[in-house]
Design a protein around this motif. Sequence first.
Motif, PDB file in Angstrom:
ATOM      1  N   LEU A 585       0.852  -1.187   0.000  1.00  0.00           N
ATOM      2  CA  LEU A 585       0.000   0.000   0.000  1.00  0.00           C
ATOM      3  C   LEU A 585       0.890   1.240   0.000  1.00  0.00           C
ATOM      4  O   LEU A 585       1.942   1.257   0.634  1.00  0.00           O
ATOM      5  CB  LEU A 585      -0.928   0.045   1.218  1.00  0.00           C
ATOM      6  CG  LEU A 585      -1.905  -1.132   1.407  1.00  0.00           C
ATOM      7  CD1 LEU A 585      -1.449  -1.995   2.570  1.00  0.00           C
ATOM      8  CD2 LEU A 585      -3.318  -0.636   1.658  1.00  0.00           C
ATOM      9  N   VAL A 603      -4.867   6.134  -1.347  1.00  0.00           N
ATOM     10  CA  VAL A 603      -3.916   5.041  -1.128  1.00  0.00           C
ATOM     11  C   VAL A 603      -3.985   4.075  -2.309  1.00  0.00           C
ATOM     12  O   VAL A 603      -5.080   3.612  -2.672  1.00  0.00           O
ATOM     13  CB  VAL A 603      -4.220   4.289   0.184  1.00  0.00           C
ATOM     14  CG1 VAL A 603      -3.261   3.112   0.369  1.00  0.00           C
ATOM     15  CG2 VAL A 603      -4.139   5.234   1.380  1.00  0.00           C
ATOM     16  N   TYR A 604      -2.805   3.804  -2.891  1.00  0.00           N
ATOM     17  CA  TYR A 604      -2.735   2.744  -3.898  1.00  0.00           C
ATOM     18  C   TYR A 604      -2.563   1.423  -3.159  1.00  0.00           C
ATOM     19  O   TYR A 604      -1.774   1.313  -2.218  1.00  0.00           O
ATOM     20  CB  TYR A 604      -1.564   2.969  -4.843  1.00  0.00           C
ATOM     21  CG  TYR A 604      -1.263   1.756  -5.710  1.00  0.00           C
ATOM     22  CD1 TYR A 604      -2.041   1.465  -6.826  1.00  0.00           C
ATOM     23  CD2 TYR A 604      -0.224   0.876  -5.385  1.00  0.00           C
ATOM     24  CE1 TYR A 604      -1.795   0.345  -7.595  1.00  0.00           C
ATOM     25  CE2 TYR A 604       0.040  -0.242  -6.144  1.00  0.00           C
ATOM     26  CZ  TYR A 604      -0.758  -0.511  -7.264  1.00  0.00           C
ATOM     27  OH  TYR A 604      -0.504  -1.628  -8.021  1.00  0.00           O
ATOM     28  N   TYR A 605      -3.312   0.390  -3.600  1.00  0.00           N
ATOM     29  CA  TYR A 605      -3.204  -0.903  -2.924  1.00  0.00           C
ATOM     30  C   TYR A 605      -2.971  -2.009  -3.949  1.00  0.00           C
ATOM     31  O   TYR A 605      -3.368  -1.925  -5.113  1.00  0.00           O
ATOM     32  CB  TYR A 605      -4.470  -1.204  -2.122  1.00  0.00           C
ATOM     33  CG  TYR A 605      -5.677  -1.566  -2.964  1.00  0.00           C
ATOM     34  CD1 TYR A 605      -5.947  -2.894  -3.301  1.00  0.00           C
ATOM     35  CD2 TYR A 605      -6.545  -0.582  -3.428  1.00  0.00           C
ATOM     36  CE1 TYR A 605      -7.043  -3.228  -4.093  1.00  0.00           C
ATOM     37  CE2 TYR A 605      -7.638  -0.902  -4.208  1.00  0.00           C
ATOM     38  CZ  TYR A 605      -7.888  -2.230  -4.529  1.00  0.00           C
ATOM     39  OH  TYR A 605      -8.964  -2.556  -5.309  1.00  0.00           O
ATOM     40  N   VAL A 626      -9.804  -2.656   3.949  1.00  0.00           N
ATOM     41  CA  VAL A 626      -8.541  -2.127   4.460  1.00  0.00           C
ATOM     42  C   VAL A 626      -8.857  -1.162   5.589  1.00  0.00           C
ATOM     43  O   VAL A 626      -9.764  -0.335   5.474  1.00  0.00           O
ATOM     44  CB  VAL A 626      -7.739  -1.406   3.353  1.00  0.00           C
ATOM     45  CG1 VAL A 626      -6.510  -0.716   3.944  1.00  0.00           C
ATOM     46  CG2 VAL A 626      -7.334  -2.384   2.266  1.00  0.00           C
ATOM     47  N   SER A 662      -5.807  -4.907  -7.469  1.00  0.00           N
ATOM     48  CA  SER A 662      -5.149  -3.616  -7.246  1.00  0.00           C
ATOM     49  C   SER A 662      -6.117  -2.480  -7.554  1.00  0.00           C
ATOM     50  O   SER A 662      -7.152  -2.676  -8.207  1.00  0.00           O
ATOM     51  CB  SER A 662      -3.892  -3.486  -8.115  1.00  0.00           C
ATOM     52  OG  SER A 662      -4.230  -3.491  -9.494  1.00  0.00           O
TER      53      SER A 662
END
Length: 847
Positions: A585, A603-605, A626, A662
């Motif tokens: 993340l 947030v990139y996950y 998350v 993603s």
Amino acid sequence: MSIGRIYNNKILINSKFVLYFIVIIFYFILTLLILAPVLMPQGIPFYGDEVFYPLNNISYFGVYVSKNPVLDFYIWKNSGGPDPPLLYFSHTLPLYILITLFGQELGVKAFQLILASIPGIFSFISLYILLKEFKPLSEKKSIVFSLIGSLIYSYSFYSGDLTGLGTTIGVVYGTFPLMSALSIRFLKRGNISDLFFLSLLSMIASAQPFWIYLLGISLVLSFLLLGLNRSVIKRLFILGGTLILANSFWIWSTLMGYLKGASWIFSSYTTSELITYDNLKFLSFWRVLDIMLMGERQYYFIWLHPQTIRPENVVIPIVAAVAILLGRRNRLVLYFSLMLVLGIFLTKGVHEPAGYVYYELAKNLPYGLGAILRNPTKFIPLVVYSYSFLISYSIVELFSRYRKIFARIGLVGALVLVFYSIFTVTLTYLSHYTWKVYSPTYIPNVYINANKWLLDQGGNFTVVWLPVGGAYVWKPYVISAFPLPLSSAPASSVSPLINNKIIDNATELCNILTYLGVKYVLYHNDSLDVQQSGRILKGLRSSFCLRPVASFAQTVKAIDVSNSPPPKNGTWILGLPVQTVDVPLKIIRSNDTLVRGENTIVVYYRIPSFVVNQGYKGRFWPGFSVALNVYKAGSLDLNDRLVIAILDNGGLKKQILINDTSGYIIFNVNLTNCPYNAVDIYANFYGCCFKPLTPSYYLGRFRVEPDSVPIGIEVFENTGYRGPVFVANGSAEVLSVVQLDPIHWRAVVNASGPFLLVFTQPFDRLWEIELPPGYTASHFQCYMANCYLINPNGRNGVVTVDFVYGLQIYQTAGFLVTFSTLAALAYLAFFRGSNASLRSVLRRFLS
């Protein structure tokens, strides 16, 4: 053997008096050193609802306030409800005396030091007494034995007065050993002096009536020591009757409150309200292994305490078990062994083995007797007291049997390991919990000014403080009881009930405020729950019956934590390992600054493969998402978590899928009342029921600007306020109202026909109305207040109406019985005959 005489040789001071004096000084000094981080700095140590708050004081402000003990003779608390004086001898009277002598701050700290020292002092005396009665040892061995045991008892992390300054359960923990020893010695000897001191201790321990269960178990087991003969049974009845009489100051009013159906605590603190299997399971904090190893290892989603069990803790039950093997024919060993087994079984609550037995026991006890059992951890004194004796027995007995130097070195090593295991747990607990959450604090001037303003208004009215709880900006830990106890005007107990539904319904809100005699509503903006606080303020401002009349403001500088070291890979937070490398993340942000207000965090996950392999991927839902956790910079303690943003609470605003594994998450994080100038952000994937699926990933540190936090209080006046007694409907007019004392109000009414009279104290069926002959009245509840439909039956004109609380007579009688019992015991112990002089009493008590 005497070492001196004072008062013209009237009082003999023997060596045991000197011994006890040395023990008292020793524990005062040692406890002061341990609690120095909270007792030495300026300010008053306090935290949440785990500490005693005086109610509705009108002359002095502070968390601990000198409360006039005379007011505690009255069972009704203005604008609150009936409240038995359980804390009278443990908190109210001692605090009043100490604060009068030393001032507020020093008086409070002296009180906390005394309470925290009591477990060591009383457990030493109790063990010393039992040894002299049932296992005579040399003076030196008795002292060493008692010192080892008292150190174990006093400085275990279960000692509530050490780890939770001022807690009521800590009072029971501290007094139980000496109560147990004195009761056993009375059953054996029959000395009135033992009964006198036992009665005093029971009155102090009544801060938590749980002592009745603990002492009852001790007395049942004492038959193993004393046998069951006529004299023991006779003394047992005398002991039980005397304790009931000595505690009449709360027993009578409490019993009649339940029988007569009083309100507030008597309607909520019941078996039916509090005892469910789920509630008991939640409050059964410790499993068998936790209790046996004298620590805790479990993680709760909202649990604030550090996990403290270590491998070396296993030495504690092993050394105790050695005592059982060595002294299997010793009655004291058998007594404490059975107490240990019972203590472990009861303290574990509904956990296995046989956990359902505890639930059935609590569920089937009537009134408040079952409700007291809702927290099984209160049985822990049985466990620690047993350990303190058994471990001491093992060490002293083995030391006597084995005289070789290597054997004794090994025994000393075992004792050191026991102390290390217990004290390390305690120090961990103190450093992660007590020293932080009880950090000394002064209440900001904004509250002092608001309370002074209320005093200047004059009149007999009630106020509401909203929200209840919070004050996080200047006291960075939850304060669940604040600020009701500090109000200079009587604060209505309805404050917690004004929830979102009532706030959003202006008509309902205004009616409740008027019928409860609320003239002013005070809103404070320093709660951590900014979203809920904002909703409350919006509801107050939009209400048609409330108008702003005053405001108070102050700015508090944010605490500088920006230079705190970042977390290391492999450390733990929230019961999870922290991972700082290969983090799936990443926060997408152009700078490392967050604002003191609303923040949108993107947030990139990337869902880890081991999570995907468990079947979790794609769109988030309550069973898979998350969690974003915002912490005070440099801290890994749950105490320091400022925000948790998840799908269920609206913190996770949006998910943008790239593919099934993603994408991007948009979180909303509000840091308006963050008391720090920097925060650390963590995140983890979780499954159903918040079960963690991954480690806690460290996403970085961010500054919070500006570096100051505004505190504000807004005061709203209820324009519909009609006084503490008013006519809601009918042909009548209230001419005057006077409060004669907390349980007696008088109104003068001019009536020309039937009318509905509202008495704005919270509804209780025991508020009795006194009217002239010929008048009739019916009593019922309306908008949480007392309403009386009164019919003059043709006797129109001016009438005097008295409101008297019917439970007071039992409390008054109870106090009279308590003081009479103490006076009778004192006479029998100190003044009746030559053998009952103060000198002989001291000799018998110290022998």
